[in-house]
Scaffold this motif. Sequence first.
Motif, PDB file in Angstrom:
ATOM      1  N   ASP A   1      36.615  46.439  11.777  1.00 42.59           N
ATOM      2  CA  ASP A   1      35.972  46.506  10.154  1.00 42.59           C
ATOM      3  C   ASP A   1      36.566  48.080   9.732  1.00 42.59           C
ATOM      4  O   ASP A   1      36.626  48.123   8.538  1.00 42.59           O
ATOM      5  N   GLU A   2      36.434  49.094  10.658  1.00 40.72           N
ATOM      6  CA  GLU A   2      36.951  50.507  10.197  1.00 40.72           C
ATOM      7  C   GLU A   2      38.308  50.147   9.975  1.00 40.72           C
ATOM      8  O   GLU A   2      38.775  50.989   9.040  1.00 40.72           O
TER       9      GLU A   2
ATOM     10  N   ARG B   1      40.056  47.654   8.846  1.00 41.99           N
ATOM     11  CA  ARG B   1      40.264  47.059   7.442  1.00 41.99           C
ATOM     12  C   ARG B   1      39.714  47.894   6.191  1.00 41.99           C
ATOM     13  O   ARG B   1      40.429  48.024   5.168  1.00 41.99           O
ATOM     14  N   THR B   2      38.583  48.768   6.613  1.00 43.68           N
ATOM     15  CA  THR B   2      38.427  49.517   5.396  1.00 43.68           C
ATOM     16  C   THR B   2      39.328  50.865   5.154  1.00 43.68           C
ATOM     17  O   THR B   2      39.655  50.910   3.876  1.00 43.68           O
TER      18      THR B   2
ATOM     19  N   ALA C   1      42.406  49.282   3.644  1.00 41.87           N
ATOM     20  CA  ALA C   1      42.213  49.062   2.028  1.00 41.87           C
ATOM     21  C   ALA C   1      41.906  50.388   1.166  1.00 41.87           C
ATOM     22  O   ALA C   1      42.271  50.491  -0.289  1.00 41.87           O
ATOM     23  N   GLU C   2      41.391  51.406   1.491  1.00 41.43           N
ATOM     24  CA  GLU C   2      41.037  52.497   0.935  1.00 41.43           C
ATOM     25  C   GLU C   2      41.823  53.754   1.382  1.00 41.43           C
ATOM     26  O   GLU C   2      41.657  54.891   0.500  1.00 41.43           O
TER      27      GLU C   2
ATOM     28  N   TYR D   1      46.033  56.024  11.428  1.00 43.54           N
ATOM     29  CA  TYR D   1      44.695  55.198  11.856  1.00 43.54           C
ATOM     30  C   TYR D   1      44.300  55.694  13.468  1.00 43.54           C
ATOM     31  O   TYR D   1      43.564  56.353  13.873  1.00 43.54           O
TER      32      TYR D   1
END
Length: 509
Positions: free
Chosen positions: A71-72, A74-75, A78-79, A99
């Motif tokens: 989840d981290e 993907r966030t 995206a941002e 990342y």
Amino acid sequence: MTTDTTAPDSTAPDSTAVTRRGSSLPARWKITAWIMLTTLLLLVVVLVTARNLLLRDVDVRANDDIVQEADEFRTFAAEGVDPTTTRPFVSVERLLEVYLARQSPSLGEVMIGVVGNDVVGQPRGDVPDALMQDPGLVRSSIDSAQPAGVVETVSGQMRWGRVDVDDVAGTGGTLFVAVFTKSGRDLVGRTMQTMALVGIVGLSLTAGVAYLVAGRILAPVRTVRTVAAEIGETDLTARVPVHGRDDIADLAETFNAMLDRLESAYTTQRQFVDDAGHELRTPITIVRGHLELMSDDPDERRKTLALVDSELGRMGRIVSDLLMLAKAEQPDFVVRKTVDVAQLVLDIESKVQTIGDRQWLLMEVAEGTCSLDAERVTQAMVQMAANAVGHTAVGSRIRLGSRFDGDGDGRVLSLWITDDGPGVRPEDAPLIFERFQRGSPADRTTPQQRSGAGLGLAIVRAIADAHGGSAWVRSVHGEGATFGLDLPSPGHTVITEQQYDDTATKEIS
């Protein structure tokens, strides 16, 4: 109660030879063993349940870590922006490098960035031997049709997940996240060992406490056994001390009550045998002596047989009286029924008139009802009337009557017989109702009284005691005597006194 003097049957099985079945383990150890077994089973259940829950928690936390990282990522994809250009990432490789550089994997967690067939930068986290010895492991997981899975490796179970991402140029990359649960499972194993050691120590303490508690609980039982072992054939006085109000105390009280009954029965039996031997010895000696010396003369033989018959009759009366006294110890000796006291006294008055040629005067009659055994009370009154006849001359006056004394729960039915005989000497009065007590020889006026066994008044007292009452005598030596019964008779008092002889005095002393 009688003693069984029958010889044992030689064919009967010896009770001492019977093999006792069952465990010979003391009850104290049995109780301790059952407590230990129950505690051990409970401990095993707790350990197995705790281990399964902890292992499940390890797997759940590993899955949660993978989901969180995915989840981290993907966030971030995206941002996030490239820190060097402050613009969105233009390549997957740069995205993965930035990342991964910012991540701090937890124990057993590994994150790898893959673009094509190349690994981006250095894998984050401690890389287990499984990944170093088998590089194709990551590739096979990435090429899998499933986004996550579980694989057994040489480094233990590996739970993995991947996140695929594409850049603007269409180049694809993958973030591979793996969590090796071996360290968590090892921690669970060590925890279980610690719990097992603590459980063993607790089990040992439980065994000691159970042994001590079982000993305290069974102490009264051991006391009962000790008391039972101390009881002999002639000594039934030992009793179990009673402490507390629990089941063990109830057991001790029940055992003591049983010993009381046994002692009472044994005392009655022994007294019966002693009394029978004491009283029957004389007539048996007389009969035997006269039979041994009996000649062939018809007149002498007739006299001897008459004497023998008289002695045998006396022996029969003694045995009957002794049996009566023995039965007086039984709970069914008295059978209570509601009785009309006035009618009972009138019946007694009609019966005693046949005992001797005396002036029988009925002085007073209590009217009302009372719960008693009419047959036993009549028997006691007849015994006292016979005693009065034995101490008076023909034509003497013998007075009898009844009255209620008191009221309510303290009401007492008093039945009495007064004679004009020589009375009772002061030294004889305390013992007059004992067995084989006949009073002073000078006070006996009739042959029947002189040959009596001294059991009549003892029977009177036994009947009074069985009713919960008392037998009494009031006398001034040389001025007659009054014998009576006081029987409890709770209820309302209604008394009607009737004169049956105008010259008779109603004062009884």
